[in-house]
Design an enzyme around this catalytic site. Structure first.
Site, PDB file in Angstrom:
ATOM      1  CE  LYS A  11       6.075  -2.032  -6.337  1.00 31.24           C
ATOM      2  NZ  LYS A  11       4.689  -1.318  -5.690  1.00 31.24           N
ATOM      3  CG  PHE A  59      -1.941   7.010  -6.207  1.00 35.08           C
ATOM      4  CD1 PHE A  59      -1.631   5.776  -6.907  1.00 35.08           C
ATOM      5  CD2 PHE A  59      -3.058   6.676  -5.341  1.00 35.08           C
ATOM      6  CE1 PHE A  59      -2.072   4.467  -6.664  1.00 35.08           C
ATOM      7  CE2 PHE A  59      -3.696   5.513  -5.257  1.00 35.08           C
ATOM      8  CZ  PHE A  59      -3.225   4.519  -5.943  1.00 35.08           C
ATOM      9  NE  ARG A  87      -0.569 -10.064  -3.055  1.00 38.15           N
ATOM     10  CZ  ARG A  87      -0.808  -8.757  -3.370  1.00 38.15           C
ATOM     11  NH1 ARG A  87      -0.385  -8.228  -4.239  1.00 38.15           N
ATOM     12  NH2 ARG A  87      -2.137  -8.273  -2.853  1.00 38.15           N
ATOM     13  CB  THR A  93      -0.689  -1.727  -0.346  1.00 36.49           C
ATOM     14  OG1 THR A  93      -1.490  -3.119  -0.906  1.00 36.49           O
ATOM     15  CG2 THR A  93      -0.431  -0.986  -1.531  1.00 36.49           C
ATOM     16  CG  ASN A 114       4.701  -1.107  -2.170  1.00 35.92           C
ATOM     17  OD1 ASN A 114       5.601  -0.984  -3.142  1.00 35.92           O
ATOM     18  ND2 ASN A 114       3.406  -1.072  -2.034  1.00 35.92           N
ATOM     19  CG  HIS A 117       4.237  -6.286  -8.622  1.00 39.60           C
ATOM     20  ND1 HIS A 117       3.006  -5.939  -8.325  1.00 39.60           N
ATOM     21  CD2 HIS A 117       4.150  -7.550  -9.144  1.00 39.60           C
ATOM     22  CE1 HIS A 117       2.099  -6.883  -8.982  1.00 39.60           C
ATOM     23  NE2 HIS A 117       2.799  -7.638  -9.550  1.00 39.60           N
ATOM     24  CD  GLU A 128       1.293  -9.314 -12.168  1.00 38.96           C
ATOM     25  OE1 GLU A 128       1.879  -9.610 -11.393  1.00 38.96           O
ATOM     26  OE2 GLU A 128       0.103  -8.322 -11.642  1.00 38.96           O
TER      27      GLU A 128
HETATM   28  P1  DAT Z   1      -0.108  -4.163  -4.019  1.00 37.71           P
HETATM   29  O1  DAT Z   1       1.267  -3.781  -4.673  1.00 37.71           O
HETATM   30  O2  DAT Z   1      -0.125  -4.300  -2.466  1.00 37.71           O
HETATM   31  O3  DAT Z   1      -0.844  -5.381  -4.767  1.00 37.71           O
HETATM   32  P2  DAT Z   1      -1.953  -2.271  -5.472  1.00 37.71           P
HETATM   33  O4  DAT Z   1      -2.285  -3.269  -6.515  1.00 37.71           O
HETATM   34  O5  DAT Z   1      -3.437  -2.120  -4.737  1.00 37.71           O
HETATM   35  O6  DAT Z   1      -1.059  -3.022  -4.156  1.00 37.71           O
HETATM   36  O7  DAT Z   1      -1.295  -1.146  -5.869  1.00 37.71           O
HETATM   37  C1  DAT Z   1      -0.085  -1.229  -6.707  1.00 37.71           C
HETATM   38  C2  DAT Z   1       0.865  -0.101  -6.117  1.00 37.71           C
HETATM   39  O8  DAT Z   1       0.219   1.072  -6.491  1.00 37.71           O
HETATM   40  C3  DAT Z   1       1.373  -0.442  -4.779  1.00 37.71           C
HETATM   41  O9  DAT Z   1       2.108  -1.311  -4.623  1.00 37.71           O
HETATM   42  C4  DAT Z   1       1.651   1.316  -4.662  1.00 37.71           C
HETATM   43  C5  DAT Z   1       0.766   1.963  -5.537  1.00 37.71           C
HETATM   44  N1  DAT Z   1      -0.317   2.574  -4.532  1.00 37.71           N
HETATM   45  C6  DAT Z   1      -1.292   1.752  -4.220  1.00 37.71           C
HETATM   46  N2  DAT Z   1      -2.095   2.592  -3.418  1.00 37.71           N
HETATM   47  C7  DAT Z   1      -1.538   3.694  -3.462  1.00 37.71           C
HETATM   48  C8  DAT Z   1      -1.697   5.015  -2.824  1.00 37.71           C
HETATM   49  N3  DAT Z   1      -3.012   5.143  -2.000  1.00 37.71           N
HETATM   50  N4  DAT Z   1      -0.955   6.139  -2.757  1.00 37.71           N
HETATM   51  C9  DAT Z   1       0.180   5.928  -3.647  1.00 37.71           C
HETATM   52  N5  DAT Z   1       0.556   4.693  -4.157  1.00 37.71           N
HETATM   53  C10 DAT Z   1      -0.319   3.883  -4.055  1.00 37.71           C
HETATM   54 MG    MG Z   2      -1.734  -5.431  -6.655  1.00 37.00          MG
END
Ligand code: DAT
Ligand code: MG
Length: 156
Positions: A11, A59, A87, A93, A114, A117, A128
């Site tokens: 990212k 967000f 993963r 996350t 973070n 992805h 994807e």
């Molecule tokens: P992951 O990337 O672990 O699969 P996800 O699909 O739930 O997690 O969310 C996608 C992305 O969105 C994540 O990498 C960062 C952002 N995100 C998720 N929850 C968030 C939050 N509470 N505040 C800010 N960004 C968030």
């Molecule tokens: Mg995800």
């Protein structure tokens, strides 16, 4: 080829923090086969689709802005059970609570920023990969180190 494929995105925060090589090296050293790789400024509409499951979240707009203001590196990896393996390498996350030893756990302090992805399931991975790569951008070659990485039973 029974081995799975998964999509990884290095990212914008990882690009800006000059961690791309470090992250890529982890996947290489693990024994995963890299069959697609490119640097791309991700289009806003593509990111809105990619994160559609989060569109009602407060967000969301900041997430779209974060993902589209600096290029990302897109990677397709292949390997036995690689969706789950990758993963686990990426971590949970929230980078603050991700396991030390995972990429997020070792390099991150944020939920949004973070670093990486990774597709969460085999079905998501296919969607994807198709979203971010054209068929001609994926390279199906023989990796000569596979006989060192896997037993013969694990190679197919
Ligand atoms: P992951 O990337 O672990 O699969 P996800 O699909 O739930 O997690 O969310 C996608 C992305 O969105 C994540 O990498 C960062 C952002 N995100 C998720 N929850 C968030 C939050 N509470 N505040 C800010 N960004 C968030
Ligand atoms: Mg995800």
């Amino acid at each position: 080829m029974a081995h799975e494929r998964t999509l990884v995105i290095i990212k914008p925060d990882a690009i800006q923090r000059e961690l791309a090589g470090e992250i890529l090296t982890r996947f290489e050293r693990k024994g995963l086969k890299m069959i697609g790789l490119k640097l791309q400024l991700l289009p806003e509409e593509t990111i809105r689709d990619h994160y559609a499951h989060l569109r009602e979240k407060v967000f969301f707009e900041e997430l779209v802005e974060f993902m589209t203001n600096t290029p990302s590196i897109l990677i397709v990896l292949e390997g036995k059970e690689c969706v789950e393996v990758v993963r686990r390498m990426v971590g949970t996350t929230n980078a603050r609570s991700a396991d030390i030893g995972s990429i997020r756990g070792d390099y991150g302090m944020s939920v949004q920023s973070n670093l990486v992805h990774a597709s969460e399931s085999l079905v998501a991975a296919q969607t994807e990969i198709d979203r971010f790569f054209k068929p001609g951008e994926i390279h199906d070659f023989t990796k000569i180190s596979f006989h060192l990485v896997y037993s013969s039973a694990e190679r197919d």
